[in-house]
Design a protein around this motif. Structure first.
Motif, mmCIF file in Angstrom:
data_model
loop_
_atom_site.group_PDB
_atom_site.id
_atom_site.type_symbol
_atom_site.label_atom_id
_atom_site.label_comp_id
_atom_site.label_asym_id
_atom_site.label_seq_id
_atom_site.Cartn_x
_atom_site.Cartn_y
_atom_site.Cartn_z
ATOM 1 N N UNK A 56 0.805 -1.388 -0.089
ATOM 2 C CA UNK A 56 -0.013 0.045 0.055
ATOM 3 C C UNK A 56 0.963 1.281 0.033
ATOM 4 N N UNK A 57 0.253 2.241 0.016
ATOM 5 C CA UNK A 57 1.053 3.901 -0.033
ATOM 6 C C UNK A 57 1.922 3.758 -1.108
ATOM 7 N N UNK A 58 1.850 2.951 -2.492
ATOM 8 C CA UNK A 58 2.865 2.872 -3.313
ATOM 9 C C UNK A 58 2.550 2.964 -4.654
ATOM 10 N N UNK A 59 3.508 4.014 -5.254
ATOM 11 C CA UNK A 59 3.285 4.612 -6.639
ATOM 12 C C UNK A 59 4.174 3.916 -7.600
ATOM 13 N N UNK A 60 3.477 3.318 -8.688
ATOM 14 C CA UNK A 60 4.343 2.969 -9.737
ATOM 15 C C UNK A 60 4.712 4.093 -10.852
ATOM 16 N N UNK A 61 5.898 4.569 -10.640
ATOM 17 C CA UNK A 61 6.031 5.818 -11.567
ATOM 18 C C UNK A 61 6.661 5.384 -12.792
ATOM 19 N N UNK A 62 7.054 4.226 -13.032
ATOM 20 C CA UNK A 62 7.842 3.913 -14.246
ATOM 21 C C UNK A 62 7.816 2.320 -14.527
ATOM 22 N N UNK A 63 7.901 2.106 -15.717
ATOM 23 C CA UNK A 63 7.999 0.494 -16.235
ATOM 24 C C UNK A 63 8.970 0.388 -17.435
ATOM 25 N N UNK A 64 10.030 -0.585 -17.227
ATOM 26 C CA UNK A 64 10.798 -0.759 -18.361
ATOM 27 C C UNK A 64 11.745 -2.087 -17.988
ATOM 28 N N UNK A 65 11.925 -2.955 -18.875
ATOM 29 C CA UNK A 65 12.773 -4.039 -18.829
ATOM 30 C C UNK A 65 12.112 -5.035 -17.832
ATOM 31 N N UNK A 66 10.915 -5.147 -17.983
ATOM 32 C CA UNK A 66 10.059 -6.152 -16.921
ATOM 33 C C UNK A 66 10.448 -5.822 -15.617
ATOM 34 N N UNK A 67 10.416 -4.550 -15.403
ATOM 35 C CA UNK A 67 10.468 -4.067 -13.896
ATOM 36 C C UNK A 67 9.574 -2.740 -13.652
ATOM 37 N N UNK A 68 9.159 -2.699 -12.415
ATOM 38 C CA UNK A 68 8.444 -1.601 -12.345
ATOM 39 C C UNK A 68 8.996 -0.713 -11.139
ATOM 40 N N UNK A 69 9.362 0.752 -11.538
ATOM 41 C CA UNK A 69 9.884 1.404 -10.322
ATOM 42 C C UNK A 69 8.759 1.915 -9.536
ATOM 43 N N UNK A 70 8.922 1.485 -8.081
ATOM 44 C CA UNK A 70 7.855 1.899 -7.393
ATOM 45 C C UNK A 70 8.548 2.675 -5.854
ATOM 46 N N UNK A 71 7.564 3.747 -5.675
ATOM 47 C CA UNK A 71 8.025 4.884 -4.555
ATOM 48 C C UNK A 71 7.142 4.306 -3.441
ATOM 49 N N UNK A 72 7.439 4.024 -2.296
ATOM 50 C CA UNK A 72 6.842 3.513 -1.040
ATOM 51 C C UNK A 72 6.753 4.711 -0.203
ATOM 52 N N UNK A 73 5.291 4.828 0.451
ATOM 53 C CA UNK A 73 5.005 5.577 1.556
ATOM 54 C C UNK A 73 5.588 6.983 1.840
ATOM 55 N N UNK A 74 5.340 7.418 3.006
ATOM 56 C CA UNK A 74 5.742 8.856 3.124
ATOM 57 C C UNK A 74 7.375 8.994 3.455
ATOM 58 N N UNK A 75 8.188 7.813 3.454
ATOM 59 C CA UNK A 75 9.780 7.969 3.302
ATOM 60 C C UNK A 75 10.211 8.176 2.014
ATOM 61 N N UNK A 76 9.297 7.903 0.859
ATOM 62 C CA UNK A 76 9.769 8.166 -0.444
ATOM 63 C C UNK A 76 10.937 6.990 -0.712
ATOM 64 N N UNK A 77 10.868 6.101 -0.303
ATOM 65 C CA UNK A 77 11.907 5.061 -0.570
ATOM 66 C C UNK A 77 11.530 4.437 -1.967
ATOM 67 N N UNK A 78 12.347 4.060 -2.643
ATOM 68 C CA UNK A 78 11.994 3.325 -3.869
ATOM 69 C C UNK A 78 12.822 2.055 -4.059
ATOM 70 N N UNK A 79 12.226 1.213 -4.931
ATOM 71 C CA UNK A 79 12.796 -0.063 -5.453
ATOM 72 C C UNK A 79 12.295 -0.552 -6.704
ATOM 73 N N UNK A 80 12.764 -1.495 -7.252
ATOM 74 C CA UNK A 80 12.300 -2.054 -8.259
ATOM 75 C C UNK A 80 11.537 -3.361 -8.185
ATOM 76 N N UNK A 81 10.388 -3.554 -8.798
ATOM 77 C CA UNK A 81 9.679 -4.725 -8.600
ATOM 78 C C UNK A 81 9.671 -5.534 -9.877
ATOM 79 N N UNK A 82 10.225 -6.561 -10.158
ATOM 80 C CA UNK A 82 10.110 -7.416 -11.465
ATOM 81 C C UNK A 82 8.880 -7.983 -11.599
ATOM 82 N N UNK A 83 8.540 -8.255 -12.890
ATOM 83 C CA UNK A 83 7.336 -8.930 -13.143
ATOM 84 C C UNK A 83 7.541 -9.865 -14.382
ATOM 85 N N UNK A 84 6.786 -10.897 -14.487
ATOM 86 C CA UNK A 84 6.555 -11.588 -15.633
ATOM 87 C C UNK A 84 5.289 -11.538 -16.432
#
Length: 467
Positions: free
Chosen positions: A87-115
């Motif tokens: 929750x509280x997570x924004x998908x702000x980009x998608x490329x190379x079978x990965x989503x760039x996701x920003x999490x919560x009030x800390x604005x931490x980010x990570x990549x979520x792979x998908x098939x």
């Protein structure tokens, strides 16, 4: 992914479509990732207040939809432990079978792979601005509804709602039921439009009856309803920088009404930016007056492994979103060799197809004002982020020959601000089509670019440093 089951799809959005998609995947033994911008599942229509806020009853929050809202919430709550919920997570980009996701009030980010990906990004307000719309106290209809449902407060003490579409009357009804003084409802559609659409609307009699009830209740409780109007301007107090009223035209005469807040919008438009970044093919959809990502009857997009469900692929409403979410999940499963109930899949497609006539009726009943651009003055701010006026857009056509949306963007900076054209794109396209005397279909659409919604600049810098 696990050795036992290599499928682990990602669902973007936890509204009606996303919840039913996730539920279907779990029922077939999968553990999907569910990413949602809100802190709690439900989407805009079934939005839940924050934990800790004084809780209103489901009946007070959702009215006739209380039972469906509660069922959807319970369904998602029952998935906990079977999904990975972000929750509280924004998908702000998608490329190379990965989503760039920003999490919560800390604005931490990570990549979520998908098939495989089910995109259930929902909808937002269709905005056609008018002079004064940037004053404090002016909200979209959806924004006014969020304030009431999520924050438990009203946008003002004496509120006018204007624009067109079923949401106009629903939000006015919700505010009046909550005890807010609704000064008036100003509908740009004519009563004749709604009468002509009645046969199509009666194909869904229960939904039609709810709309009739909202209108009747508002009239019975003293709310002034005006149809066939043209909003002219928001009145404001320059000294205090706030809304003081609204002016509109009807029957060749101008009228004014005092208020301290305005909610406005012209039905809804699909949130398609993520589908665009994924490379999905788009076609112009006349009924929606928009370019939409192409999908088949099961929800398959033009990109392998991507499925589209709910209002993010075309405005059809909450019931259709639930069915489309389930259908898209069944398609994903079947495409990967998982046995599914084909009879159920066919039933869902029939239900969705049956709604098309009703949806066309809604467009007939509440048409977007196609003469809006004719009346938009040159000094009207169309793009708030970059302070671009209608006159600037017309000049780009007259002087530089702009005839397509992305060319207009390059010449004027419209759509280059924080909203990436999500608020101004519709109005800019209407201005361009009118100025060039082209059909709206021919001026094209703004291409999606990351970030699709505002994020801290440091995230963009970090992303750039790793490429």
């Amino acid at each position: 992914m696990t050795a036992a089951n290599p499928l682990r799809p990602v669902v973007v959005g936890a509204g009606p479509a996303g919840v039913r998609a996730a539920q279907t995947l779990v029922a077939h033994g999968l553990r999907p990732v569910v990413i949602d911008e809100a802190p709690r599942a439900g989407g805009q229509i079934y939005r839940r207040p924050p934990v800790g806020l004084v809780q209103r009853t489901a009946q007070a929050l959702y009215g006739f939809e209380a039972k469906r809202a509660s069922a959807l919430h319970a369904a998602f709550d029952g998935l906990q432990g079977c999904i990975d919920h972000h929750p509280d997570s924004l998908v702000w980009n998608a490329q190379d079978q990965q989503l760039d996701v920003m999490h919560g009030p800390t604005h931490s980010t990570r990549q979520v792979p998908y098939s495989h990906l089910i995109v259930a990004t929902g909808a937002t307000d269709r905005v056609l601005p008018l002079p004064g719309w940037t004053l404090p106290g002016v909200y979209t209809l959806g924004g006014a509804q969020v304030a009431l449902k999520f924050q438990g407060c009203a946008i003002g003490q004496r509120v006018v709602f204007m624009g067109t579409g079923p949401l106009l009357y629903l939000v006015a009804y919700q505010y009046a039921k909550a005890g807010v003084n609704v000064a008036a409802v100003l509908d740009t559609a004519r009563l004749a439009n709604q009468l002509a659409a009645t046969p199509a609307l009666l194909t869904q009699p229960a939904v039609f009856a709810k709309g009739v009830y909202f209108v009747g209740w508002l009239r019975a409780n003293g709310v002034a309803l005006h149809s066939g109007v043209r909003p002219v301007r928001v009145l404001g107090d320059d000294a205090q920088s706030r809304v003081t009223g609204v002016a509109w035209q009807h029957g060749g005469h101008e009228h004014t009404l005092a208020c301290d807040a305005i909610g406005f919008g012209y039905a809804l438009r699909s949130e398609t930016q993520l589908a665009d970044l994924l490379g999905c093919r788009f076609n112009y959809a006349p009924m929606h007056r928009a370019h939409l990502p192409v999908r088949d009857a099961a929800g398959r997009a033009s990109v392998a492994g991507v499925y589209l469900a709910g209002d993010g692929a075309g405005i059809m409403g909450a019931d259709a979103a639930e069915w489309a979410g389930e259908r898209a999940a069944l398609a994903l499963l079947a495409d990967n060799g998982v046995a599914v109930d084909t009879a159920r899949a066919a039933q869902l497609e029939r239900q969705l197809d049956k709604l098309m006539g009703f949806r066309e009726g809604l467009e007939r009943a509440f048409p977007v004002p196609q003469d809006w651009a004719t009346h938009a003055p040159d000094d009207l701010v169309v793009c708030r982020c970059e302070n671009i006026t209608a006159g600037t857009l017309r000049q780009a056509v007259a002087v530089n020959g702009a005839a397509e949306m992305n060319r207009l963007k390059a010449l004027s900076r419209v759509g280059m601000g924080r909203c990436q054209g999500r608020m101004c794109g519709v109005a800019a396209a209407e201005i361009l089509a009118h100025a060039t005397q082209q059909p709206l279909e021919q001026v094209g659409r703004l291409r999606g670019q990351a970030p699709i919604k505002p994020i801290p600049i440091r995230l963009v810098q970090a992303e750039g440093s790793t490429t």
